[in-house]
Scaffold this motif. Structure first.
Motif, PDB file in Angstrom:
ATOM      1  N   THR A 243       0.835  -1.196   0.000  1.00  9.31           N
ATOM      2  CA  THR A 243       0.000   0.000   0.000  1.00  9.31           C
ATOM      3  C   THR A 243       0.868   1.242   0.000  1.00  9.31           C
ATOM      4  O   THR A 243       2.040   1.208   0.394  1.00  9.31           O
ATOM      5  N   GLU A 258      -5.074   6.655  -0.270  1.00  9.11           N
ATOM      6  CA  GLU A 258      -4.476   5.320  -0.231  1.00  9.11           C
ATOM      7  C   GLU A 258      -4.592   4.705  -1.613  1.00  9.11           C
ATOM      8  O   GLU A 258      -5.657   4.697  -2.228  1.00  9.11           O
ATOM      9  N   HIS A 259      -3.471   4.196  -2.099  1.00  6.14           N
ATOM     10  CA  HIS A 259      -3.409   3.626  -3.441  1.00  6.14           C
ATOM     11  C   HIS A 259      -2.240   2.651  -3.443  1.00  6.14           C
ATOM     12  O   HIS A 259      -1.780   2.217  -2.387  1.00  6.14           O
ATOM     13  N   TYR A 263      -2.600   7.118  -8.011  1.00 10.84           N
ATOM     14  CA  TYR A 263      -3.935   7.374  -7.478  1.00 10.84           C
ATOM     15  C   TYR A 263      -4.828   8.065  -8.497  1.00 10.84           C
ATOM     16  O   TYR A 263      -4.372   8.700  -9.449  1.00 10.84           O
ATOM     17  N   ASP A 267      -9.500   7.788  -4.893  1.00  9.54           N
ATOM     18  CA  ASP A 267      -8.665   7.262  -3.808  1.00  9.54           C
ATOM     19  C   ASP A 267      -8.519   8.234  -2.644  1.00  9.54           C
ATOM     20  O   ASP A 267      -7.918   7.894  -1.627  1.00  9.54           O
TER      21      ASP A 267
END
Length: 363
Positions: A243, A258-259, A263, A267
């Motif tokens: 992550t 979070e990607h 992203y 996201d």
């Protein structure tokens, strides 16, 4: 703003070169790929055929000698970035250099000197700055809508097995300049720095936990910024659940993304503080599409060239990120807190990121 068409070349045909070729092809005719070079002439020809590039060369020198270029995309292994970028500058060609731009702060400063002397330009490819979410965050933070920045978290927790390091140039100080701090986490913490501004001090640790490499395979840092904000930074290639996370806690909201390797707007999330629900509305009202890939970055490069400006990410901004990396290693290997500006030209950590030597080098 008048638009021109720019003659572009790609030097090095590894995996990331394909993202650069697609970015040029997606420029709406603003740039044209006219040449490619690779030390493996067969690979260069294969790459040229795939993307309809008319000229293929077995080396950067030959390419620069025979082609009139505006920009060159440097997609080689890291140890070749500085010498090829210098050759581009001497030829009057703008060098668009993949990360890490150089192996050391001293090498980077040599590029700055050459840039000033030749009038040509260098830009580092740090494309995560150019997604719509990051641009929106910087905009809202800059207007004061979010209040003061207080706390941030920057995690790059990826997984690279031993087969990844079977490539000869990976995992050594001489070829990569460092481990995940240099080659993996740089995108995330560069974006962190672009949002929070100048950093003032770093306290860090690094270790070689599991991979058969000379460099670290994990590093962690505590960072303080001029604004007073504090952040944690983790760079790992040991994490099976991969992550990439950036979280910014402002007085009026938490903004996070979070990607994994790039992203989109979907996201990003916004959590307003009590009595500040308007922040969510501001974020939504300002919403535009745009991912963090090479296409958006290259469009920004072309916009800057059209206006006669330094293309992003400029040497001034990229140096702050490179100095942060050097400071992280210096703190990790000496056990001391390192302040911005402390690593001067005579420091061993300016000349090499491992400076006085990794503590595990004789293990």
């Amino acid at each position: 703003m008048s638009r021109q068409q720019y003659r572009a070349a790609i030097i090095g045909t590894g995996g990331i070169a394909h993202a650069h070729a697609r970015a040029v092809q997606s420029s709406g005719g603003r740039a044209e790929l006219v040449a490619v070079a690779d030390v493996d002439a067969g690979r260069a020809r294969e790459f040229a055929d795939k993307y309809g590039i008319p000229h293929a060369y077995a080396g950067a020198d030959e390419l620069l000698r025979e082609q009139e270029l505006d920009v060159a995309h440097l997609c080689t292994p890291p140890q070749l970035h500085a010498p090829i970028a210098l050759a581009c500058l001497e030829a009057g060609v703008t060098a668009l250099v993949e990360k890490p731009p150089t192996l050391s702060l001293a090498e980077f400063d040599a590029l700055i000197e050459a840039e000033q002397r030749t009038g040509a330009r260098v830009a580092t490819v740090l494309q995560h700055r150019f997604g719509a979410g990051a641009a929106r965050l910087r905009r809202l933070a800059g207007t004061g809508e979010l209040g003061r920045p207080l706390v941030a978290t920057c995690l790059t927790q990826w997984y690279r097995g031993e087969d990844y390091y079977a490539v000869p140039w990976r995992g050594t100080w001489e070829s990569e300049g460092g481990g995940p701090t240099m080659g993996h986490g740089i995108h995330q913490f560069d974006l962190l720095l672009s949002v929070l501004g100048p950093w003032t001090e770093v306290t860090a640790m690094a270790a070689r936990q599991a991979r058969p490499v000379e460099t670290e395979d994990v590093s962690m840092a505590l960072v303080r910024f001029e604004s007073g904000a504090m952040a944690t930074v983790v760079n790992s290639v040991l994490s099976p659940r991969e992550t990439s996370v950036l979280r910014f806690d402002y007085e009026r909201a938490t903004i996070e993304v979070e990607h994994l390797y790039g992203y989109t707007d979907d996201d990003w999330t916004v959590t307003p503080a009590p009595a500040h629900e308007d922040v969510k509305s501001l974020w939504g009202a300002d919403r535009t599409e745009g991912s963090s890939g090479h296409t958006g970055w290259f469009a920004a490069v072309l916009d800057a060239l059209d206006q006669g400006e330094q293309p992003p990410v400029s040497t001034k901004e990229a140096r702050r990120t490179m100095e942060f990396i050097a400071a992280l290693y210096a703190s990790a290997f000496t056990g001391e807190r390192v302040r911005a500006g402390q690593i001067t030209a005579d420091s061993p950590f300016a000349r090499r990121m491992d400076g006085t030597g990794a503590p595990w080098r004789n293990q």
